[in-house]
Scaffold this motif. Structure first.
Motif, mmCIF file in Angstrom:
data_model
loop_
_atom_site.group_PDB
_atom_site.id
_atom_site.type_symbol
_atom_site.label_atom_id
_atom_site.label_comp_id
_atom_site.label_asym_id
_atom_site.label_seq_id
_atom_site.Cartn_x
_atom_site.Cartn_y
_atom_site.Cartn_z
ATOM 1 N N UNK A 112 38.743 41.406 16.678
ATOM 2 C CA UNK A 112 38.299 41.798 15.328
ATOM 3 C C UNK A 112 36.785 41.693 15.177
ATOM 4 N N UNK B 181 33.844 41.327 25.709
ATOM 5 C CA UNK B 181 32.885 42.293 25.184
ATOM 6 C C UNK B 181 32.715 43.443 26.159
ATOM 7 N N UNK B 182 32.377 44.605 25.597
ATOM 8 C CA UNK B 182 32.240 45.833 26.369
ATOM 9 C C UNK B 182 30.781 46.269 26.376
ATOM 10 N N UNK B 183 30.300 46.647 27.540
ATOM 11 C CA UNK B 183 28.937 47.179 27.674
ATOM 12 C C UNK B 183 29.012 48.611 28.184
ATOM 13 N N UNK B 184 28.170 49.478 27.610
ATOM 14 C CA UNK B 184 28.248 50.904 27.952
ATOM 15 C C UNK B 184 27.463 51.235 29.220
ATOM 16 N N UNK C 235 32.655 51.658 30.955
ATOM 17 C CA UNK C 235 32.553 50.662 29.888
ATOM 18 C C UNK C 235 32.886 49.309 30.501
ATOM 19 N N UNK D 289 46.871 48.289 18.866
ATOM 20 C CA UNK D 289 46.310 47.194 19.641
ATOM 21 C C UNK D 289 47.008 45.879 19.297
ATOM 22 N N UNK E 60 22.839 39.706 29.180
ATOM 23 C CA UNK E 60 23.475 39.535 27.872
ATOM 24 C C UNK E 60 24.860 38.899 27.979
ATOM 25 N N UNK F 63 45.923 41.789 19.098
ATOM 26 C CA UNK F 63 44.626 41.146 18.896
ATOM 27 C C UNK F 63 44.432 39.877 19.724
ATOM 28 N N UNK G 220 44.284 56.976 20.247
ATOM 29 C CA UNK G 220 44.506 57.795 19.052
ATOM 30 C C UNK G 220 44.551 59.284 19.405
ATOM 31 N N UNK H 163 33.801 43.599 16.788
ATOM 32 C CA UNK H 163 34.822 44.610 17.051
ATOM 33 C C UNK H 163 34.740 45.077 18.499
ATOM 34 N N UNK H 164 35.885 45.049 19.169
ATOM 35 C CA UNK H 164 35.916 45.532 20.553
ATOM 36 C C UNK H 164 37.347 45.914 20.905
ATOM 37 N N UNK H 165 37.471 46.810 21.873
ATOM 38 C CA UNK H 165 38.801 47.306 22.266
ATOM 39 C C UNK H 165 38.877 47.493 23.782
ATOM 40 N N UNK I 232 33.694 45.637 31.065
ATOM 41 C CA UNK I 232 34.284 44.603 30.206
ATOM 42 C C UNK I 232 34.021 43.236 30.816
ATOM 43 N N UNK J 256 42.649 44.274 21.293
ATOM 44 C CA UNK J 256 41.467 44.420 20.444
ATOM 45 C C UNK J 256 40.970 43.056 19.980
#
Lengths: 297, 297
Positions: free
Chosen positions: A107, A155-158, A140, A73, A238, A75, A65, A110-112, A142, A105
């Motif tokens: 839904x 899923x994304x982990x920071x 991040x 994205x 996790x 899905x 963006x 929510x993850x991208x 994935x 992405x």
């Protein structure tokens, strides 16, 4: 090209062949919308010709963006072999057109992802029948489940961002210094195990790094390994459903791939390792091949 | 006086009576060691006399390693009624002497407090027979077990600091804005419950705040409540042994005390609430009273 937050890497392709490549540090985060075209030209101008316009395919944060132009994205479940819906960025120079790949992405939850999907497509380009998990460790991290050629869920982990925040901006910065280590470091492994054993203790365990420095003279280099171990352990426990059920392919840099593969192998996982830049290139070659097959861009 | 990281608050005491008070924003983090005395004088000079030197008692981060002079920790179990081992800072002005209270430390798991011990002593000064847990929510939330007038054990959670790091320095900053809310906010409570249910998911849940903003237009104000809820939920589930076994006294500011007390009451806890500044003052009055009883300083 792979145009990320802080870098740009471009390849000149003819079919599967890389004729040339070039880099720039003009990542998307340093550019205003009207600066993208000139930043791009400074890298690819030698490759352009007045005879025939060159098609430029791009992946990565350039399509975010806040990037040049937003590429919406697609899905999950996302069939990696489908032709992606490229977005065309408006350019003034008649010698090329510029097309940005969409991110992927999910839904709920929510993850991208944006850029990683091209690395994943690169892996499936080289190993079309791959079934299992893909882990892309980093800022991040994935974790992605591949089934029948599709990104089924992810899923994304920071993890990497938390590491950076805590080591550079928090109270812990006074108790840490960068250290080289490997997956066999005792303190690192013990820290991973502690975090996996009772992950809900992460926030008090982080503070204990500071307290251990003040009270027990734990060295800043050791504390760096503790911090990495706690955060990677938190991630691994996790995402157990990803790595407990089958093979894992790591796509990352050498340091992280070594750390993660050492740990996952110790849990009994079958682990494959692939290089990020190589998989990105294969993903771009795959996209280029589809274009040559006459799929619309 | 309470001399913390970013503020100083001084009271002029005669026995239990507060004759005057004063504040300054010259916290210890803004001062070099040779600047403490003049910073102090700018606050207390009107109270000094040439006839008799004034004893100044201080608690807080002024006694940290990076403060004026380090006041060593006293270890748990720490009897709150014992006379603390004050450290005398060297001063040039003959009109006062300056004494810093020690912090309290725990060897294993390593943990430290500096300033909070005075608030706890203030609570035990007003409620000498208190048995149960004390929670001091904030940047570094402390949970403390009080038994027979002693700090038996405690732990620190980086809840407030993680909130600040994530909301100001991380990728999430673009999806958050400050919002007023209370403990009955539905999104806040749901987020607390999610974090308590599977705390090991904290790192992916944090990223989902960003993704929920991009994909589902979750508002920045709501996302602020999600972030608070996830971090406070993570803390509460990991300190369940503190609040499940008896009463909890909260010592904190109004906003945090309201949030925490609402949640803890909903779990069936007996919750008391005390104000930070009041408890600090009582702790200092208690220290002053001991001095009047002739205990050595």
């Amino acid at each position: 090209m792979d145009w990320g937050t802080s870098n740009l890497r471009a390849y000149l392709l003819e079919h599967d062949n890389v004729l040339d490549d070039a880099r720039s540090t003009q990542g998307f985060s340093s550019l205003a919308p009207d600066q993208f075209e000139s930043a791009l030209l400074s890298v690819i101008e030698p490759w352009l010709s007045n005879d025939e316009p060159t098609t430029v395919l791009a992946c990565g944060m350039v399509g975010a963006r806040q990037g040049w132009i937003e590429a919406p994205y697609q899905y999950t479940p996302h069939a990696c072999n489908d032709n992606p819906q490229y977005i065309k960025a408006p350019v003034k120079d008649p010698r090329f057109s510029f097309h940005i790949a969409p991110g992927v992405a999910q839904k709920k939850p929510a993850d991208v992802m944006r850029g990683e999907e091209t690395q994943i497509k690169g892996l499936l380009h080289t190993t079309p029948d791959y079934e299992g998990a893909i882990c892309l460790p980093g800022t991040h991290s994935k974790w992605v489940r591949i089934q029948q050629g599709s990104i089924h869920f992810f899923e994304t982990h920071m993890t990497g961002e938390l590491y950076k925040l805590l080591s550079e901006h928090s109270t812990l910065q006074y108790s840490l210094e960068h250290s080289d280590y490997n997956a066999s470091s005792e303190i690192f492994i013990e820290s991973v195990q502690l975090a996996m054993h009772d992950p809900e203790q992460i926030s008090t365990r982080l503070f204990a790094i500071r307290a251990g420095h003040l009270l027990h003279n734990h060295s800043p280099a050791e504390n760096n390994q503790r911090l990495s171990g706690y955060l990677i352990g938190l991630e691994l426990v996790s995402v157990k459903s990803y790595w407990a059920a089958g093979p894992v392919t790591l796509i990352g840099n050498d340091t992280l791939s070594n750390l993660y593969s050492g740990l996952l192998a110790s849990f009994g996982c079958v682990v494959h390792v692939a290089d990020t830049a190589t998989m990105t290139l294969h993903g771009l070659i795959n996209a280029n091949a589809k274009k040559s097959q006459g799929l619309s861009l």
